[in-house]
Design a protein around this motif. Structure first.
Motif, PDB file in Angstrom:
ATOM      1  N   LEU A  80      -0.946  -4.316  -4.003  1.00 53.79           N
ATOM      2  CA  LEU A  80      -1.520  -5.396  -4.809  1.00 53.79           C
ATOM      3  C   LEU A  80      -1.111  -6.717  -4.157  1.00 53.79           C
ATOM      4  N   ILE A  86       3.415 -18.646  -3.450  1.00 58.63           N
ATOM      5  CA  ILE A  86       3.629 -17.629  -4.492  1.00 58.63           C
ATOM      6  C   ILE A  86       2.733 -17.891  -5.689  1.00 58.63           C
ATOM      7  N   ALA A  87       2.401 -19.158  -5.963  1.00 53.61           N
ATOM      8  CA  ALA A  87       1.541 -19.481  -7.115  1.00 53.61           C
ATOM      9  C   ALA A  87       0.776 -20.760  -6.818  1.00 53.61           C
ATOM     10  N   PHE A 110      11.053  -2.643  -5.817  1.00 59.23           N
ATOM     11  CA  PHE A 110       9.596  -2.713  -5.657  1.00 59.23           C
ATOM     12  C   PHE A 110       8.965  -1.693  -6.588  1.00 59.23           C
ATOM     13  N   ASP A 136       2.441  -7.842   5.082  1.00 57.58           N
ATOM     14  CA  ASP A 136       1.429  -7.170   4.247  1.00 57.58           C
ATOM     15  C   ASP A 136       0.025  -7.607   4.650  1.00 57.58           C
ATOM     16  N   ASP A 180       3.688 -10.722   1.643  1.00 58.19           N
ATOM     17  CA  ASP A 180       4.196 -11.578   2.715  1.00 58.19           C
ATOM     18  C   ASP A 180       3.298 -11.409   3.940  1.00 58.19           C
ATOM     19  N   ALA A 225       7.866 -19.899  -2.032  1.00 58.16           N
ATOM     20  CA  ALA A 225       9.145 -19.223  -2.279  1.00 58.16           C
ATOM     21  C   ALA A 225       9.475 -18.279  -1.144  1.00 58.16           C
ATOM     22  N   SER A 226      10.763 -18.062  -0.942  1.00 56.97           N
ATOM     23  CA  SER A 226      11.189 -16.988  -0.041  1.00 56.97           C
ATOM     24  C   SER A 226      11.054 -15.673  -0.798  1.00 56.97           C
ATOM     25  N   ARG A 227      10.789 -14.595  -0.078  1.00 51.14           N
ATOM     26  CA  ARG A 227      10.509 -13.312  -0.722  1.00 51.14           C
ATOM     27  C   ARG A 227      11.514 -12.268  -0.256  1.00 51.14           C
ATOM     28  N   PRO A 228      12.606 -12.153  -0.975  1.00 54.50           N
ATOM     29  CA  PRO A 228      13.650 -11.206  -0.559  1.00 54.50           C
ATOM     30  C   PRO A 228      13.210  -9.754  -0.748  1.00 54.50           C
ATOM     31  N   GLU A 229      13.749  -8.876   0.048  1.00 54.12           N
ATOM     32  CA  GLU A 229      13.547  -7.446  -0.185  1.00 54.12           C
ATOM     33  C   GLU A 229      14.298  -7.040  -1.447  1.00 54.12           C
ATOM     34  N   TRP A 282      -6.530  -5.728  -4.228  1.00 58.04           N
ATOM     35  CA  TRP A 282      -5.756  -4.609  -3.681  1.00 58.04           C
ATOM     36  C   TRP A 282      -6.125  -4.369  -2.219  1.00 58.04           C
ATOM     37  N   TYR A 333      -1.671 -15.830  -8.099  1.00 59.90           N
ATOM     38  CA  TYR A 333      -0.302 -15.464  -7.732  1.00 59.90           C
ATOM     39  C   TYR A 333      -0.357 -14.545  -6.517  1.00 59.90           C
ATOM     40  N   PHE A 334       0.521 -14.795  -5.575  1.00 57.43           N
ATOM     41  CA  PHE A 334       0.584 -13.989  -4.357  1.00 57.43           C
ATOM     42  C   PHE A 334       1.769 -13.027  -4.437  1.00 57.43           C
ATOM     43  N   HIS A 335       1.504 -11.757  -4.126  1.00 57.59           N
ATOM     44  CA  HIS A 335       2.549 -10.729  -4.220  1.00 57.59           C
ATOM     45  C   HIS A 335       2.882 -10.136  -2.850  1.00 57.59           C
TER      46      HIS A 335
END
Lengths: 276, 276
Positions: free
Chosen positions: B255, B55-56, B112, B219, B216, B105-109, B249, B212-214
């Motif tokens: 993004l 995530i970072a 958005f 994507d 999963d 980090a885990s990336r919950p839905e 992008w 920073y990663f946005h």
């Protein structure tokens, strides 16, 4: 002693430094992250071999800081002619609470160009402070005058989302002469962007923050204890995390620092928005 | 093997990982910083206790990476339920070359919202690649199509300064499926902003970068080996250092990553500009 100086007061204890959290900067479940960042920067600046000025600092919030004493460990990683690198960690007992890195550099004169634009807003004297009493102690440590983007609660789930952008004059309260410690502290003093956009008091917390310094001591002396104009914006809120980018401008138009952070947000209720 | 996979190939050697610089990503005096960052991210991702997604990541370039072998040391600092923190260092012999930290980090839905705007530019197929042969090996590792802000040399000292902003479609060359390693590498693939603004080939180098990663893995799979649109801009060039902010992008408008960095620049000749 000013509350920020108390919150960043460190004692040497063998190979480490010790400090304590400050109730004057209390947040939801621990001290305000800016004050913690300022304490870690203070630790690096107090290193006996430190040379030159802070240019970049990254702080990763690994766990909530518990009320009370903490230890800071500063490790000199590399010292060059004009740059210097430290790793700095905060522990409480056996637990790592914070990891961070800081970079110091000499700042030669030369080409100067501000490609960013300072927003043209009303001066702080023409803007009233927020009327509501601050719900958290740390907010009272800043005199904030919102030129735009004061957070507004959204009454209904289908109300339009709020803007991610804020322009706010800020100075330490009580007033305090600007220095790198105050600048580091202030770079985290924006309300969380998810709160602005969602218009709800939800659970948020910074996970990682990086601040870059674009100033020297003469620039800071020029500020004195005047307001800075803080501008904060965000690009995305996705999968439980949001970004934030921030700029701190002197009233005279000098860009003193820029900062970015990633923060988590947990909103139990689903809120309609841009699904792209 | 793809050059990026070769540049980030690591072998376990006791408590550390070993790798080697890649001539395919050679820059002025060492390997391209993006490839070095990708190798350090690879090291953290290969940690046996790693969980969840990047995530970072912050990387500090302490010294030039010398041609040849390097060691990477990954230290698990804190593992929570949904976040995890590593400190990662590169050494060559007894010297610290890189310090870095990475957060997973885990990336919950959930909620958005993309508050940033993807620029509306010509598709990459309608843009010719730059005509001039790339002067450095790493540049040939990207297929770049400049939608705006291709650097232009300034003929005279009193010519107007160039724009700090660039919009450029980029993909790995040869083509490669997008993943976090490629994204980390690409987040450093913009030409240095001082070069764009000053319009001169001057000495530059990244000192600290944070990405920073946005996204999963779904994507990234959606991107495949297609171009990303990279946008880079800067706010300030002051006292020997400049900042850079960047957005990556997907063609479909997601993004995927944002990044910022500080870089030094040394321009011996004085260049007129905004003296503010």
């Amino acid at each position: 002693m000013h509350p920020l100086d108390a919150a960043t007061k460190l004692e040497t204890s063998g190979e480490k430094l010790t400090g304590a959290t400050s109730d004057a900067y209390w947040n939801f479940t621990g001290p305000f992250g800016g004050a913690t960042a300022a304490a870690l920067l203070q630790a690096a600046m107090q290193h006996p071999k430190r040379q030159n000025l802070p240019i970049a600092m990254t702080i990763n919030y690994c766990a909530p800081v518990a009320k009370g004493a903490f230890d800071i460990h500063v490790s000199e990683k590399r010292t060059n002619r004009s740059t210097q690198h430290f790793a700095v960690e905060m522990t409480q007992g056996a637990d790592t609470i914070i990891t961070s890195t800081s970079v110091f550099a000499s700042r030669p004169e030369g080409f100067f160009h501000t490609s960013g634009k300072m927003p043209d807003v009303l001066p702080p004297e023409k803007i009233d402070p927020p009327k509501a009493k601050a719900p958290l102690a740390w907010i009272d440590r800043f005199d904030m005058r919102f030129a735009s983007g004061f957070p507004v609660m959204r009454g209904k789930d289908d109300a339009p989302l709020g803007s991610a952008r804020t322009e706010v004059w800020m100075r330490d309260e009580p007033r305090r002469k600007m220095d790198f410690i105050s600048l580091m502290n202030m770079s985290d003093a924006f309300f969380a962007r998810p709160f602005h956009v969602l218009g709800r008091l939800i659970t948020v917390g910074t996970i990682s923050m990086t601040t870059y310094f674009h100033c020297d001591e003469a620039d800071l002396a020029e500020v004195g204890d005047d307001y800075l104009l803080g501008v904060a914006d965000a690009s995305i809120f996705a999968k439980g995390y949001a970004d934030q980018t921030a700029w701190l401008w002197s009233r005279g138009g000098k860009l003193l620092a820029t900062s970015q952070q990633m923060l988590y947000f947990r909103d139990k209720a689903f809120v309609p928005g841009d699904k792209k």
